[in-house]
Structure formats: C-alpha cells, structure tokens
Design a protein around this motif. Structure first.
Motif, PDB file in Angstrom:
ATOM      1  N   THR A  38      21.924   3.876  31.620  1.00  0.00           N
ATOM      2  CA  THR A  38      22.269   4.979  32.520  1.00  0.00           C
ATOM      3  C   THR A  38      21.997   6.311  31.839  1.00  0.00           C
ATOM      4  OG1 THR A  38      23.942   3.671  33.671  1.00  0.00           O
ATOM      5  CG2 THR A  38      24.149   6.060  33.819  1.00  0.00           C
ATOM      6  N   GLN A  39      22.422   6.443  30.598  1.00  0.00           N
ATOM      7  CA  GLN A  39      22.204   7.674  29.834  1.00  0.00           C
ATOM      8  C   GLN A  39      20.714   7.976  29.731  1.00  0.00           C
ATOM      9  OE1 GLN A  39      24.073  10.078  28.672  1.00  0.00           O
ATOM     10  NE2 GLN A  39      22.594  11.116  27.380  1.00  0.00           N
ATOM     11  N   ILE A  40      19.921   6.978  29.416  1.00  0.00           N
ATOM     12  CA  ILE A  40      18.466   7.169  29.282  1.00  0.00           C
ATOM     13  C   ILE A  40      17.866   7.655  30.599  1.00  0.00           C
ATOM     14  CG2 ILE A  40      16.275   5.953  28.952  1.00  0.00           C
ATOM     15  CD1 ILE A  40      17.795   4.202  26.845  1.00  0.00           C
ATOM     16  N   LYS A  41      18.241   7.022  31.706  1.00  0.00           N
ATOM     17  CA  LYS A  41      17.702   7.414  33.014  1.00  0.00           C
ATOM     18  C   LYS A  41      18.077   8.852  33.369  1.00  0.00           C
ATOM     19  CE  LYS A  41      17.837   2.804  35.127  1.00  0.00           C
ATOM     20  NZ  LYS A  41      18.498   2.027  36.212  1.00  0.00           N
ATOM     21  N   LEU A  58      16.567  14.685  33.687  1.00  0.00           N
ATOM     22  CA  LEU A  58      16.760  16.086  33.301  1.00  0.00           C
ATOM     23  C   LEU A  58      15.530  16.634  32.583  1.00  0.00           C
ATOM     24  CD1 LEU A  58      20.497  16.071  32.218  1.00  0.00           C
ATOM     25  CD2 LEU A  58      19.492  17.306  34.146  1.00  0.00           C
ATOM     26  N   LYS A  59      14.908  15.821  31.742  1.00  0.00           N
ATOM     27  CA  LYS A  59      13.670  16.250  31.079  1.00  0.00           C
ATOM     28  C   LYS A  59      12.589  16.558  32.119  1.00  0.00           C
ATOM     29  CE  LYS A  59      12.064  13.999  27.476  1.00  0.00           C
ATOM     30  NZ  LYS A  59      11.784  12.964  26.447  1.00  0.00           N
ATOM     31  N   LYS A  60      12.509  15.731  33.138  1.00  0.00           N
ATOM     32  CA  LYS A  60      11.534  15.932  34.214  1.00  0.00           C
ATOM     33  C   LYS A  60      11.772  17.282  34.885  1.00  0.00           C
ATOM     34  CE  LYS A  60      10.034  13.651  38.516  1.00  0.00           C
ATOM     35  NZ  LYS A  60      10.317  14.636  39.508  1.00  0.00           N
ATOM     36  N   TYR A  61      13.028  17.578  35.224  1.00  0.00           N
ATOM     37  CA  TYR A  61      13.357  18.861  35.850  1.00  0.00           C
ATOM     38  C   TYR A  61      12.983  20.026  34.933  1.00  0.00           C
ATOM     39  CZ  TYR A  61      16.167  16.306  39.309  1.00  0.00           C
ATOM     40  OH  TYR A  61      16.605  15.479  40.295  1.00  0.00           O
ATOM     41  N   TYR A  62      13.289  19.883  33.651  1.00  0.00           N
ATOM     42  CA  TYR A  62      12.994  20.947  32.694  1.00  0.00           C
ATOM     43  C   TYR A  62      11.498  21.227  32.644  1.00  0.00           C
ATOM     44  CZ  TYR A  62      12.197  23.241  28.210  1.00  0.00           C
ATOM     45  OH  TYR A  62      11.774  24.109  27.230  1.00  0.00           O
ATOM     46  N   CYS A 110      21.167  12.069  40.407  1.00  0.00           N
ATOM     47  CA  CYS A 110      21.351  10.623  40.552  1.00  0.00           C
ATOM     48  C   CYS A 110      20.216   9.995  41.341  1.00  0.00           C
ATOM     49  CB  CYS A 110      22.696  10.328  41.219  1.00  0.00           C
ATOM     50  SG  CYS A 110      24.096  10.679  40.148  1.00  0.00           S
ATOM     51  N   GLN A 111      19.733  10.678  42.373  1.00  0.00           N
ATOM     52  CA  GLN A 111      18.609  10.159  43.151  1.00  0.00           C
ATOM     53  C   GLN A 111      17.356  10.066  42.281  1.00  0.00           C
ATOM     54  OE1 GLN A 111      18.476  12.885  46.464  1.00  0.00           O
ATOM     55  NE2 GLN A 111      19.833  11.604  47.719  1.00  0.00           N
ATOM     56  N   THR A 112      17.080  11.113  41.523  1.00  0.00           N
ATOM     57  CA  THR A 112      15.899  11.129  40.650  1.00  0.00           C
ATOM     58  C   THR A 112      15.992  10.038  39.583  1.00  0.00           C
ATOM     59  OG1 THR A 112      15.636  13.505  40.999  1.00  0.00           O
ATOM     60  CG2 THR A 112      14.520  12.553  39.081  1.00  0.00           C
ATOM     61  N   ALA A 113      17.185   9.833  39.041  1.00  0.00           N
ATOM     62  CA  ALA A 113      17.380   8.856  37.961  1.00  0.00           C
ATOM     63  C   ALA A 113      17.601   7.436  38.472  1.00  0.00           C
ATOM     64  CB  ALA A 113      18.569   9.278  37.103  1.00  0.00           C
ATOM     65  N   ILE A 121      27.163  17.279  34.489  1.00  0.00           N
ATOM     66  CA  ILE A 121      25.792  17.088  33.997  1.00  0.00           C
ATOM     67  C   ILE A 121      25.683  17.449  32.514  1.00  0.00           C
ATOM     68  CG2 ILE A 121      23.391  17.840  34.271  1.00  0.00           C
ATOM     69  CD1 ILE A 121      23.962  18.150  37.283  1.00  0.00           C
ATOM     70  N   GLN A 122      26.433  18.448  32.060  1.00  0.00           N
ATOM     71  CA  GLN A 122      26.369  18.855  30.652  1.00  0.00           C
ATOM     72  C   GLN A 122      26.763  17.720  29.709  1.00  0.00           C
ATOM     73  OE1 GLN A 122      27.657  20.617  33.140  1.00  0.00           O
ATOM     74  NE2 GLN A 122      27.053  22.747  32.968  1.00  0.00           N
ATOM     75  N   ASP A 123      27.586  16.791  30.174  1.00  0.00           N
ATOM     76  CA  ASP A 123      27.988  15.655  29.332  1.00  0.00           C
ATOM     77  C   ASP A 123      26.792  14.817  28.883  1.00  0.00           C
ATOM     78  OD1 ASP A 123      30.646  16.314  29.393  1.00  0.00           O
ATOM     79  OD2 ASP A 123      31.251  14.687  30.736  1.00  0.00           O
ATOM     80  N   ILE A 124      25.733  14.823  29.673  1.00  0.00           N
ATOM     81  CA  ILE A 124      24.525  14.068  29.297  1.00  0.00           C
ATOM     82  C   ILE A 124      23.982  14.608  27.980  1.00  0.00           C
ATOM     83  CG2 ILE A 124      22.152  13.509  29.983  1.00  0.00           C
ATOM     84  CD1 ILE A 124      23.252  13.758  32.940  1.00  0.00           C
ATOM     85  N   PHE A 125      23.999  15.925  27.819  1.00  0.00           N
ATOM     86  CA  PHE A 125      23.516  16.534  26.573  1.00  0.00           C
ATOM     87  C   PHE A 125      24.480  16.271  25.423  1.00  0.00           C
ATOM     88  CE2 PHE A 125      21.766  19.235  30.001  1.00  0.00           C
ATOM     89  CZ  PHE A 125      20.446  18.858  29.853  1.00  0.00           C
TER      90      PHE A 125
END
Length: 195
Positions: A31-34, A39-43, A58-61, A75-79
């Motif tokens: 889940t973390q990887i997805k 987020l990398k894609k958005y960046y 969530c839809q993108t991942a 979302i910041q928790d992912i970082f």
C-alpha cells in the motif's frame, strides 16, 4: 539492539521510532509503495500538492480509502513513513560498516541522499521538511543514546545535525545540475560538522 525509551517533544512517529524501529507488514508495504508512486506521478506531472485529495490519490494508486485510513491519517504520513524507511535502511548500512568514523559515516549519508533524491524533492513539494527534520533529529538522538553520548548536549546536537543534514540533502536534490556524488561528499565533509 537494546530498547531505549526516552522522552522528547517530537511527533508521535518520531517518538515511536526512538523506542522501536518501524515494522511494516507486506500488505501495508505494498500500500505504501502504491501511494508513494502515485504521489511521485503527481509531482512529475507538476500537480500542486495542495490540490491532491485522498479520494483522487486512492484512485490513482488503486487503493481503497478504507485501506488508506487504516495506515495513514493524512497524505503527509506517506512521506513520514517513507522517511522512516530511508532512516532504517541508513542505520542498517551504518551497522554493516567494519569501521565507523566520520569518513565512512559521511559516505553512507551521501549515498543515502543520492538513493532518495525523489523523496527529498517530494518532501519539499509537499511542505513536510519541518516534520522530516524532527524525524531525522529523533533518529540522531537514538544513535547518540545507543552510543552513550553526553546527555547534556544531546538534544541540541541532534536538532542541529538533523537540520544541517536535511538542508544539505534538500540542496543536493534541488541542484540545477546534478552534482557528482564525489563532489557532494567533499561538500558534505566541508559543511556538516563532525560530531
């Protein structure tokens, strides 16, 4: 490694990290990887971080919102989790060193920075630098405690080094032209104090 509990005024994640290294099960890791890849894609698409909603992420991942909220508050928790993973990998490399001194340690720091340039760029994009500094400072405190470093100056040194190392890492990640790793290592040894 021995378990050490220590009271500090950092975020809950950093406090937990001081006591016990994070353990992520396989599904949570996937889940973390997805989520991180989304987020990398958005960046890289140039989408402003503030415009990203949990539902969209969530839809993108391809992750359900329930799964997202099972592992993250926002979302910041992912970082935060990605940074903790990076620190865990760093500590493992430090523990594998036959000789630990400033030269070998600084080499591992610079290699870790170069292996995580995307994460550093994403942290700046998301505005999570300050929380990241607290986590890095928490990891440094943990290392100083394990090395039985002088208790009087430990928090000051950890905060200072956390800020210095992350500032250096952010500068490297944002350089117009990527510095060769050898040049970055020389700069690191010149700019970041030896403790």
């Amino acid at each position: 490694m021995r378990q050490i509990a220590h009271k500090v005024s950092y975020t809950n994640m950093a406090k937990n990290y001081l006591v016990e290294q994070p353990k992520i099960d396989r599904r949570a890791n996937n889940t973390q990887i997805k989520l991180y890849q989304a987020l990398k894609k958005y960046y890289f698409e140039g989408i402003p971080f503030k415009k990203i909603q949990v539902k969209q992420l969530c839809q993108t991942a391809a992750v359900s919102r329930a799964t997202f909220y099972r592992h993250h508050q926002n979302i910041q928790d992912i970082f935060t989790i990605q940074l903790l993973i990076m620190i865990t990998q760093f500590e493992k490399k430090i523990d594998e060193l036959q000789v630990l001194n400033y030269e070998t340690g600084s080499n591992v720091v610079v290699n870790t920075i170069y292996a995580n340039l995307d994460l550093l760029q994403l942290m700046q994009w998301s505005g999570t630098e300050k929380s990241g500094q607290k986590i890095v400072s928490g990891a440094i405190i943990r290392i100083l405690i394990l090395r039985e470093f002088d208790d009087v100056n430990r928090n000051f040194i950890a905060d200072y080094l956390g800020a210095a190392i992350l500032k250096f890492a952010f500068q490297i990640s944002q350089a117009q032209e990527k510095l060769p790793k050898e040049q970055a290592l020389k700069l690191y040894r010149l700019l970041v104090p030896k403790v």
